[in-house]
Write an enzyme that holds these catalytic residues in place. Structure first.
Site, PDB file in Angstrom:
ATOM      1  N   GLY A  43       0.783  -1.237   0.000  1.00  0.00           N
ATOM      2  CA  GLY A  43       0.000   0.000   0.000  1.00  0.00           C
ATOM      3  C   GLY A  43       0.812   1.282   0.000  1.00  0.00           C
ATOM      4  N   GLU A 100       4.105   4.173   5.791  1.00  0.00           N
ATOM      5  CA  GLU A 100       2.874   3.371   5.771  1.00  0.00           C
ATOM      6  C   GLU A 100       1.805   4.147   4.999  1.00  0.00           C
ATOM      7  OE1 GLU A 100       1.343   0.802   5.699  1.00  0.00           O
ATOM      8  OE2 GLU A 100       0.762   0.042   7.672  1.00  0.00           O
ATOM      9  N   ASP A 104      -4.725   2.607  11.122  1.00  0.00           N
ATOM     10  CA  ASP A 104      -6.130   2.398  11.472  1.00  0.00           C
ATOM     11  C   ASP A 104      -6.167   2.088  12.977  1.00  0.00           C
ATOM     12  OD1 ASP A 104      -8.848   1.894  11.114  1.00  0.00           O
ATOM     13  OD2 ASP A 104      -8.555  -0.124  10.383  1.00  0.00           O
ATOM     14  N   LYS A 132      -6.481   7.268  10.639  1.00  0.00           N
ATOM     15  CA  LYS A 132      -7.872   7.206  11.141  1.00  0.00           C
ATOM     16  C   LYS A 132      -7.802   7.175  12.661  1.00  0.00           C
ATOM     17  CE  LYS A 132      -9.766   4.088   7.647  1.00  0.00           C
ATOM     18  NZ  LYS A 132     -10.382   2.752   7.496  1.00  0.00           N
ATOM     19  N   VAL A 154     -11.017   3.517   2.493  1.00  0.00           N
ATOM     20  CA  VAL A 154     -10.564   4.310   1.350  1.00  0.00           C
ATOM     21  C   VAL A 154      -9.658   3.496   0.426  1.00  0.00           C
ATOM     22  CG1 VAL A 154     -10.809   6.535   2.514  1.00  0.00           C
ATOM     23  CG2 VAL A 154      -8.638   5.295   2.678  1.00  0.00           C
TER      24      VAL A 154
HETATM   25  P1  5GP Z   1      -4.051  -1.270  11.463  1.00  0.00           P
HETATM   26  O1  5GP Z   1      -3.194  -2.409  11.939  1.00  0.00           O
HETATM   27  O2  5GP Z   1      -3.528   0.089  11.781  1.00  0.00           O
HETATM   28  O3  5GP Z   1      -5.478  -1.444  11.931  1.00  0.00           O
HETATM   29  O4  5GP Z   1      -4.188  -1.465   9.914  1.00  0.00           O
HETATM   30  C1  5GP Z   1      -3.355  -0.917   9.009  1.00  0.00           C
HETATM   31  C2  5GP Z   1      -3.543  -1.599   7.673  1.00  0.00           C
HETATM   32  O5  5GP Z   1      -4.930  -1.891   7.415  1.00  0.00           O
HETATM   33  C3  5GP Z   1      -3.141  -0.652   6.562  1.00  0.00           C
HETATM   34  O6  5GP Z   1      -1.783  -0.788   6.256  1.00  0.00           O
HETATM   35  C4  5GP Z   1      -4.029  -1.107   5.429  1.00  0.00           C
HETATM   36  O7  5GP Z   1      -3.426  -2.197   4.772  1.00  0.00           O
HETATM   37  C5  5GP Z   1      -5.279  -1.606   6.096  1.00  0.00           C
HETATM   38  N1  5GP Z   1      -6.320  -0.550   6.107  1.00  0.00           N
HETATM   39  C6  5GP Z   1      -6.851   0.068   7.171  1.00  0.00           C
HETATM   40  N2  5GP Z   1      -7.793   0.965   6.804  1.00  0.00           N
HETATM   41  C7  5GP Z   1      -7.822   0.918   5.455  1.00  0.00           C
HETATM   42  C8  5GP Z   1      -8.596   1.634   4.468  1.00  0.00           C
HETATM   43  O8  5GP Z   1      -9.434   2.497   4.731  1.00  0.00           O
HETATM   44  N3  5GP Z   1      -8.337   1.314   3.166  1.00  0.00           N
HETATM   45  C9  5GP Z   1      -7.437   0.357   2.792  1.00  0.00           C
HETATM   46  N4  5GP Z   1      -7.295   0.129   1.485  1.00  0.00           N
HETATM   47  N5  5GP Z   1      -6.700  -0.331   3.690  1.00  0.00           N
HETATM   48  C10 5GP Z   1      -6.893  -0.048   5.005  1.00  0.00           C
END
Ligand code: 5GP
Length: 180
Positions: A43, A100, A104, A132, A154
């Site tokens: 990503g 990154e 999220d 986020k 997104v």
């Molecule tokens: P976290 O471990 O912070 O919850 O997740 C991070 C990963 O989740 C990001 O690197 C991405 O791959 C995925 N992710 C989280 N939210 C989104 C989003 O709104 N869109 C997309 N395409 N991937 C997301």
């Protein structure tokens, strides 16, 4: 359920302006130093390609990549992370910047930071295009943030849904396809 691309959340112009600002800030902070920029596949690739070119040549930049996947479904993070492709080079005693696409829950980055800190870098900072904040579970501080966004899924500018739409030039939200 299937999804389709909905409205534009951040257009090309805003992305370019913000990436230029982030590059400037990083250039000031790492002036005269070597910096290993680590992209999290896949990503972050588009963002990182633009970001490294926004860093002035007073910083000696090199690039490496790591690929991680979180167990669980594709739209939620479980916090249990597996390294699919490790870095090619050592980061011991180096200044490191993780790039990154989006933070999220923060679980992926907090795991990755722990793993990379065990390799004894001189410093470890994090740059994320999107944040986020309201979804945060893990206590992780992000040093450089492009944009704070609301709790929407997104795509575009490197971010996918089931590997689609990474090539879109802007960041878009998605919405469920209405069956005919
Ligand atoms: P976290 O471990 O912070 O919850 O997740 C991070 C990963 O989740 C990001 O690197 C991405 O791959 C995925 N992710 C989280 N939210 C989104 C989003 O709104 N869109 C997309 N395409 N991937 C997301």
């Amino acid at each position: 359920m299937d999804y389709e691309v909905a409205g534009t959340l951040i257009d090309e112009g805003r992305l370019a302006r913000r990436v230029a600002e982030l590059g400037k800030a990083i250039s000031v902070d790492y002036n005269g130093r070597e910096l290993i920029v680590i992209g999290i596949l896949r990503g972050a690739v588009i963002f990182m390609a633009d970001l490294v070119r926004a860093i002035d040549d007073n910083v000696d930049v090199s690039m490496d990549f790591i690929s991680v996947s979180s167990y669980g479904d594709s739209t939620k993070s479980s916090g249990v992370v597996r390294i699919n492709k490790d870095l090619d080079n050592s980061i011991k005693d180096k200044d490191v910047l993780i790039v990154e696409d989006i933070v999220d829950t923060g679980l992926t980055l907090s795991y990755l930071r722990r793993v990379l800190m065990e390799r004894e870098p001189k410093s470890l900072a994090i740059c994320s295009l999107l944040d986020k904040k309201e979804r945060r579970i893990a206590d992780i501080s992000v040093d450089y943030v492009g944009f704070d966004i609301p709790d929407l899924f997104v795509v575009g500018y490197g971010l996918d849904y089931a590997e689609r739409w990474r090539n879109l030039r802007s960041v878009h939200s998605v919405e469920p396809t209405v069956e005919a």
